[in-house]
Design an enzyme around this catalytic site. Structure first.
Site, PDB file in Angstrom:
ATOM      1  N   HIS A  75       0.900  -1.131  -0.039  1.00 18.67           N
ATOM      2  CA  HIS A  75      -0.050  -0.220   0.000  1.00 18.67           C
ATOM      3  C   HIS A  75       0.828   1.113  -0.209  1.00 18.67           C
ATOM      4  O   HIS A  75       2.143   1.038   0.499  1.00 18.67           O
ATOM      5  CB  HIS A  75      -0.780   0.068   1.020  1.00 18.67           C
ATOM      6  CG  HIS A  75      -0.035  -0.073   2.402  1.00 18.67           C
ATOM      7  ND1 HIS A  75       0.699   1.044   3.033  1.00 18.67           N
ATOM      8  CD2 HIS A  75       0.212  -1.288   3.167  1.00 18.67           C
ATOM      9  CE1 HIS A  75       1.215   0.796   4.051  1.00 18.67           C
ATOM     10  NE2 HIS A  75       1.048  -0.657   4.249  1.00 18.67           N
ATOM     11  N   ASP A 338       4.140  -4.789   3.996  1.00 14.71           N
ATOM     12  CA  ASP A 338       5.595  -4.799   3.569  1.00 14.71           C
ATOM     13  C   ASP A 338       6.101  -6.135   3.918  1.00 14.71           C
ATOM     14  O   ASP A 338       6.969  -6.811   3.261  1.00 14.71           O
ATOM     15  CB  ASP A 338       6.170  -3.408   4.371  1.00 14.71           C
ATOM     16  CG  ASP A 338       6.028  -3.516   5.722  1.00 14.71           C
ATOM     17  OD1 ASP A 338       5.281  -4.326   6.272  1.00 14.71           O
ATOM     18  OD2 ASP A 338       6.334  -2.597   6.324  1.00 14.71           O
TER      19      ASP A 338
HETATM   20  C1  TPP Z   1       6.060 -13.810   9.367  1.00 20.28           C
HETATM   21  C2  TPP Z   1       5.355 -12.722  10.049  1.00 20.28           C
HETATM   22  N1  TPP Z   1       4.231 -13.331  10.601  1.00 20.28           N
HETATM   23  C3  TPP Z   1       3.818 -12.294  11.384  1.00 20.28           C
HETATM   24  C4  TPP Z   1       3.910 -10.857  11.535  1.00 20.28           C
HETATM   25  C5  TPP Z   1       3.399 -10.351  12.464  1.00 20.28           C
HETATM   26  N2  TPP Z   1       3.008  -8.722  11.791  1.00 20.28           N
HETATM   27  C6  TPP Z   1       3.548  -7.557  12.180  1.00 20.28           C
HETATM   28  S1  TPP Z   1       2.815  -6.309  11.238  1.00 20.28           S
HETATM   29  C7  TPP Z   1       2.348  -7.418  10.004  1.00 20.28           C
HETATM   30  C8  TPP Z   1       1.598  -6.879   8.826  1.00 20.28           C
HETATM   31  C9  TPP Z   1       2.342  -5.569   8.303  1.00 20.28           C
HETATM   32  O1  TPP Z   1       1.858  -4.490   9.027  1.00 20.28           O
HETATM   33  P1  TPP Z   1       2.591  -3.146   8.988  1.00 20.28           P
HETATM   34  O2  TPP Z   1       4.111  -3.481   9.491  1.00 20.28           O
HETATM   35  O3  TPP Z   1       1.971  -2.189   9.575  1.00 20.28           O
HETATM   36  O4  TPP Z   1       3.063  -2.963   7.635  1.00 20.28           O
HETATM   37  P2  TPP Z   1       2.258  -2.112   6.306  1.00 20.28           P
HETATM   38  O5  TPP Z   1       0.966  -2.355   6.552  1.00 20.28           O
HETATM   39  O6  TPP Z   1       2.690  -0.694   6.582  1.00 20.28           O
HETATM   40  O7  TPP Z   1       2.932  -2.661   4.950  1.00 20.28           O
HETATM   41  C10 TPP Z   1       2.570  -8.408  10.543  1.00 20.28           C
HETATM   42  C11 TPP Z   1       1.854  -9.787  10.001  1.00 20.28           C
HETATM   43  C12 TPP Z   1       5.369 -10.740  10.814  1.00 20.28           C
HETATM   44  N3  TPP Z   1       5.830  -9.419  10.865  1.00 20.28           N
HETATM   45  N4  TPP Z   1       6.055 -11.508  10.195  1.00 20.28           N
END
Ligand code: TPP
Length: 467
Positions: A75, A338
């Site tokens: 995004h 990300d």
């Molecule tokens: C492999 C993995 N499982 C679970 C997580 C938990 N997790 C933390 S943030 C996130 C999604 C991304 O969120 P954000 O850091 O806000 O990214 P953005 O939407 O800005 O791209 C997830 C799945 C992780 N980072 N990695």
């Protein structure tokens, strides 16, 4: 050039808001002057093209025909998440309660500073022309996605000439969905696009664009023993400097760390940030490497389970690629987070996994892993499959730059011959097991990624989540 960007943003916001937006003239001078620091903000600040561009032409090599195109995008520029906004607000609370005149780099707070988070409803969401703090903000997630769509048309529009109806996929995070919709809007109304919102709830299991959310076994702290070795005295130094300049101000190293995020998200929301000018260039380098370390050991090659997490999407990509001759659809566009993109790049092996990053010092020689280069806001990874005479090739384009696979790049435009690519890919996914390694069965009984194949009958309409 810059003026025309400013005026077109201004004109668009006039149309959208329906009222006359008032900007301060000082803003015009500041906007556009801070782009040098975008690469040092850990991917939280505005989009920039891959700085490691090797100079390889993005054009389709001479005499070749594009057979299939896949795109996985992040995004666009956004407001902070709810949890990040909590820390930023805590630091803002300290600053806003300071009763004396500010000195040094905090002096801008003396001049009617308006905190950049104005509405809790903006948290977790894209920045847009409407919700920007400054009407001249050129770094909105909205405009980034629309510009990306126009660039996509300029680069690959010929792929859509005979195919105006197709799906676009988005994970069900509201900002991801909104980005996909802005991208679709940017393509223009000559297309009939069906936006498929694929649930990123853990119950989606393997049928997801966001495998991370379906991975209960993932442990944020798994490599903390490495990460805690990183020297963070530069944060103490920032806090001490600001407290010395401003008697009675009690900023901590946690506040100092938060100021970097403040700088990044304010750029997304306002178009410039006086907070970014608090840091020395050396401090930006130290912060940036700290972000690289966390990312490398939590979601990149430094965490052994990540290859399995990214394999969920990479296996689907390979399957689509192998079906390019029989698939009616030649263009596969998807949007997600990300971390999911980094997981995917890690499985592909396009980020260096030969050299584990050290937390003992900031390495320079041979260090190519920079989180922000791969996954800035609005990141985009294209997979091109093209045929030249009787041979077919694959290559990746990351954030506008062709990035060859280190061990397979002898084809035209530094691409990888398809049989070599499939051999390479097979070795990459050998031994990976998303379902088992992530313990997916504890949250879902869905064991296959099917949305690219059954979207037309299932119609994905996941509930939008602010996450
Ligand atoms: C492999 C993995 N499982 C679970 C997580 C938990 N997790 C933390 S943030 C996130 C999604 C991304 O969120 P954000 O850091 O806000 O990214 P953005 O939407 O800005 O791209 C997830 C799945 C992780 N980072 N990695």
């Amino acid at each position: 050039m810059f003026k025309s960007v400013v005026y077109s943003v201004l004109a668009a916001s006039l149309v959208n808001a329906g009222t006359i937006p008032l900007g301060k003239m000082a803003d015009i001078a500041k906007i556009g002057t801070q782009e040098d620091i975008f690469p040092f903000l850990g991917g939280a600040g505005p989009y920039f093209s891959f700085p490691g561009d090797y100079g390889i032409s993005r054009d389709l090599p001479e005499g070749c025909e594009m057979k299939q195109l896949q795109m996985i995008g992040r995004h666009g520029e956004r407001y902070p998440t709810t949890s990040k906004a909590k820390s930023i607000s805590k630091t803002w609370y300290k600053l806003s309660n300071y009763t004396r005149q500010f000195n040094g780099t905090l002096s801008f707070l003396n001049d009617d500073y308006e905190f950049f988070i104005r509405d809790a409803n903006d948290l977790e969401m894209e920045t847009t022309l409407d919700n920007s703090v400054d009407v001249l903000n050129p770094y909105t997630g909205e405009m980034n996605a629309k510009r990306h769509a126009r660039e996509f048309l300029a680069q690959y529009g010929y792929m859509l000439e005979n195919k105006t109806s197709f799906p676009v996929f988005a994970s069900s995070s509201e900002r991801v969905h909104d980005t996909a919709q802005y991208f679709i809007d940017g393509l223009g109304d000559q297309f009939n696009i069906s936006l498929q919102t694929v649930s990123e709830d853990e119950s989606a299991g393997a049928n997801t664009l966001s495998a991370g959310y379906a991975c209960p076994a993932w442990d944020e702290d798994a490599n903390d023993d490495i990460l805690e070795k990183y020297d963070t005295t530069y944060l103490d130094d920032i806090a001490k400097r600001l407290n010395k300049e401003n008697k009675g101000l009690n900023l901590t190293s946690t506040d100092a760390n938060t100021l970097f995020a403040w700088c990044a998200y304010e750029l997304n929301a306002r178009g410039y940030s006086d907070v970014c000018d608090i840091f020395t260039k050396d401090e930006l380098v130290r912060y940036s490497y700290g972000q690289d370390l966390v990312s490398f050991y939590q979601d990149g090659p430094g965490y052994d389970m990540i290859k399995s997490v990214g394999a969920n999407l990479f296996n689907a990509s390979l399957k689509l690629m192998k079906q390019s001759e029989v698939q009616d659809n030649k263009v596969w566009l998807s949007f997600t987070h990300d971390t999911d993109i980094l997981n995917y790049l890690t499985t592909i092996g396009i980020v260096d996994d030969k050299n584990n990053l050290t937390a003992e010092y900031v390495p320079f020689m041979g260090n190519t892993f920079h989180k922000s280069w791969y996954i800035p806001q609005g990141a985009r990874v294209y997979t091109e499959k093209f045929q030249c005479s009787n041979d077919t090739y694959v290559r990746y384009v990351i954030n506008d730059a062709v990035v060859p696979l280190e061990s397979c790049s002898t084809g035209p435009g530094f691409s990888c011959e398809i049989k070599d690519f499939y051999d390479y890919a097979e070795k990459r996914v050998a031994g990976t097991d998303f379902l088992k390694v992530c313990n997916v069965s504890s949250v879902s009984n869905v064991t296959e990624l099917t949305f690219y194949w059954d979207w037309n009958t299932t119609h994905y309409n996941g509930t939008l989540l602010k996450q």
